[in-house]
Motif scaffolding. Sequence first.
Motif, PDB file in Angstrom:
ATOM      1  N   HIS A  54       0.841  -1.187   0.000  1.00  0.00           N
ATOM      2  CA  HIS A  54       0.000   0.000   0.000  1.00  0.00           C
ATOM      3  C   HIS A  54       0.882   1.244   0.000  1.00  0.00           C
ATOM      4  N   PRO A  55       0.400   2.349  -0.554  1.00  0.00           N
ATOM      5  CA  PRO A  55       1.140   3.613  -0.454  1.00  0.00           C
ATOM      6  C   PRO A  55       1.286   4.041   1.011  1.00  0.00           C
ATOM      7  N   GLU A  56       2.279   4.875   1.278  1.00  0.00           N
ATOM      8  CA  GLU A  56       2.552   5.298   2.654  1.00  0.00           C
ATOM      9  C   GLU A  56       1.343   5.947   3.309  1.00  0.00           C
ATOM     10  N   ILE A  57       0.567   6.679   2.545  1.00  0.00           N
ATOM     11  CA  ILE A  57      -0.567   7.401   3.109  1.00  0.00           C
ATOM     12  C   ILE A  57      -1.601   6.421   3.683  1.00  0.00           C
ATOM     13  N   VAL A  58      -1.716   5.234   3.069  1.00  0.00           N
ATOM     14  CA  VAL A  58      -2.642   4.211   3.552  1.00  0.00           C
ATOM     15  C   VAL A  58      -2.032   3.466   4.739  1.00  0.00           C
ATOM     16  N   LEU A  59      -0.746   3.152   4.663  1.00  0.00           N
ATOM     17  CA  LEU A  59      -0.081   2.443   5.753  1.00  0.00           C
ATOM     18  C   LEU A  59      -0.065   3.268   7.026  1.00  0.00           C
ATOM     19  N   ARG A  60       0.050   4.581   6.888  1.00  0.00           N
ATOM     20  CA  ARG A  60       0.043   5.445   8.070  1.00  0.00           C
ATOM     21  C   ARG A  60      -1.291   5.335   8.800  1.00  0.00           C
ATOM     22  N   LEU A  61      -2.380   5.330   8.047  1.00  0.00           N
ATOM     23  CA  LEU A  61      -3.701   5.185   8.654  1.00  0.00           C
ATOM     24  C   LEU A  61      -3.851   3.803   9.288  1.00  0.00           C
ATOM     25  N   ALA A  62      -3.361   2.769   8.615  1.00  0.00           N
ATOM     26  CA  ALA A  62      -3.439   1.412   9.149  1.00  0.00           C
ATOM     27  C   ALA A  62      -2.645   1.284  10.440  1.00  0.00           C
ATOM     28  N   GLY A  63      -1.466   1.921  10.495  1.00  0.00           N
ATOM     29  CA  GLY A  63      -0.660   1.877  11.711  1.00  0.00           C
ATOM     30  C   GLY A  63      -1.366   2.520  12.884  1.00  0.00           C
ATOM     31  N   GLU A  64      -2.042   3.628  12.644  1.00  0.00           N
ATOM     32  CA  GLU A  64      -2.813   4.277  13.713  1.00  0.00           C
ATOM     33  C   GLU A  64      -3.925   3.350  14.203  1.00  0.00           C
ATOM     34  N   ALA A  65      -4.576   2.667  13.261  1.00  0.00           N
ATOM     35  CA  ALA A  65      -5.654   1.745  13.637  1.00  0.00           C
ATOM     36  C   ALA A  65      -5.114   0.593  14.482  1.00  0.00           C
ATOM     37  N   LEU A  66      -3.937   0.084  14.142  1.00  0.00           N
ATOM     38  CA  LEU A  66      -3.333  -0.999  14.917  1.00  0.00           C
ATOM     39  C   LEU A  66      -3.015  -0.545  16.336  1.00  0.00           C
ATOM     40  N   ALA A  67      -2.456   0.649  16.480  1.00  0.00           N
ATOM     41  CA  ALA A  67      -2.146   1.160  17.819  1.00  0.00           C
ATOM     42  C   ALA A  67      -3.418   1.345  18.632  1.00  0.00           C
ATOM     43  N   LEU A  68      -4.482   1.814  17.983  1.00  0.00           N
ATOM     44  CA  LEU A  68      -5.746   2.051  18.681  1.00  0.00           C
ATOM     45  C   LEU A  68      -6.348   0.746  19.191  1.00  0.00           C
ATOM     46  N   VAL A  69      -6.466  -0.262  18.328  1.00  0.00           N
ATOM     47  CA  VAL A  69      -7.089  -1.517  18.777  1.00  0.00           C
ATOM     48  C   VAL A  69      -6.193  -2.248  19.776  1.00  0.00           C
ATOM     49  N   GLY A  70      -4.870  -2.075  19.644  1.00  0.00           N
ATOM     50  CA  GLY A  70      -3.977  -2.674  20.621  1.00  0.00           C
ATOM     51  C   GLY A  70      -4.217  -2.135  22.008  1.00  0.00           C
ATOM     52  N   GLY A  71      -4.454  -0.824  22.093  1.00  0.00           N
ATOM     53  CA  GLY A  71      -4.725  -0.219  23.388  1.00  0.00           C
ATOM     54  C   GLY A  71      -6.089  -0.583  23.931  1.00  0.00           C
ATOM     55  N   LEU A  72      -7.101  -0.590  23.088  1.00  0.00           N
ATOM     56  CA  LEU A  72      -8.452  -0.867  23.549  1.00  0.00           C
ATOM     57  C   LEU A  72      -8.633  -2.344  23.902  1.00  0.00           C
ATOM     58  N   ALA A  73      -7.980  -3.246  23.160  1.00  0.00           N
ATOM     59  CA  ALA A  73      -8.099  -4.671  23.466  1.00  0.00           C
ATOM     60  C   ALA A  73      -7.449  -5.022  24.793  1.00  0.00           C
ATOM     61  N   SER A  74      -6.484  -4.216  25.228  1.00  0.00           N
ATOM     62  CA  SER A  74      -5.799  -4.512  26.489  1.00  0.00           C
ATOM     63  C   SER A  74      -6.723  -4.366  27.691  1.00  0.00           C
TER      64      SER A  74
END
Length: 320
Positions: A54-74
């Motif tokens: 994916h282009p960087e602009i999409v990966l940046r959004l995906a990375g934010e989503a991963l950090a968010l669900v990682g925190g909420l799932a904890s």
Amino acid sequence: MIDTPAFLDTHRPDVPDMVVPQGVTPFYLAGRPVRGRLVRVGALTDALLARHDHPEIVLRLAGEALALVGGLASALKFQGSFSLQARGDGPVSFLVADCTHAGALRFHARSDAQRIAALSASDPDADASRLLGRGYLAFTVDQGPDTDIHQGIVEIRGASLSDMAGHYFETSEQHDCWIRLACARTSAGWRASALILERIATEGGLAARTTPDDDPAESWATATTLAETVTEAELLDDALAPEALLYRLFHSEDVCADRPRALAFGCRCSRARLSGILETFSTDDLDHMAENGTISMSCEFCNLSFHFSRAEIGGASATD
């Protein structure tokens, strides 16, 4: 059907055996109605994002989503998973990220290459609202096949994914939640992080630790004001320990870090699972799928390909 468990499957493609021990650092402000989590996905971010074309602009959004669900799932108190799903009419039409109670992370995104290229050219730092467009955001808690799924859905609203998640908690969960997300390609590779604050009820044990002059609203305002001072560089700095960053932000509020929780590469695909899917197809369909006697399937989450001999997949009979 192939019955070999994933961990014994010698034909399984290599996946990163990567764990970040201090992926999530829970904390609270002593005597204040505030608890939080600092998420540092660290080098795991690069292992997850770099597998996708994916282009960087999409990966940046995906990375934010991963950090968010990682925190909420904890915060889950049971075995299960927490997922975020976004669907919109923008260049990124679909994004899903999920994390299990044990910290296993994965994501998948679907985007329009031409629209993404045009947006990247005109606005390389386009925010989530321009990427997703109009649509909805869904948060799902899944405790397994024997339990009803709990899901909250809200309209996409806000410029950033942080804003959109905050809108969800305000409208669906109806409690105060402050969120800051960050993701960028650094000199060490992709890194993602989240700082999450939640306002909790001033009852029970917490009330016993407060003084009569404490104002919960003022305590919350102070905590979020301090949190606003955090920078993207601080959130993504591998050399800055989580406890050091929390102290830097909240030392005046007597911050207390709790036991950290790990995050890990967490795609749950396997040859056994995919072969089970193939077995549901008719023999004619399987014959059409095969090329030179081999059927190939790719996992959308980890972007790995699995190859099956046509002879090892029986297929469904006409009466199934």
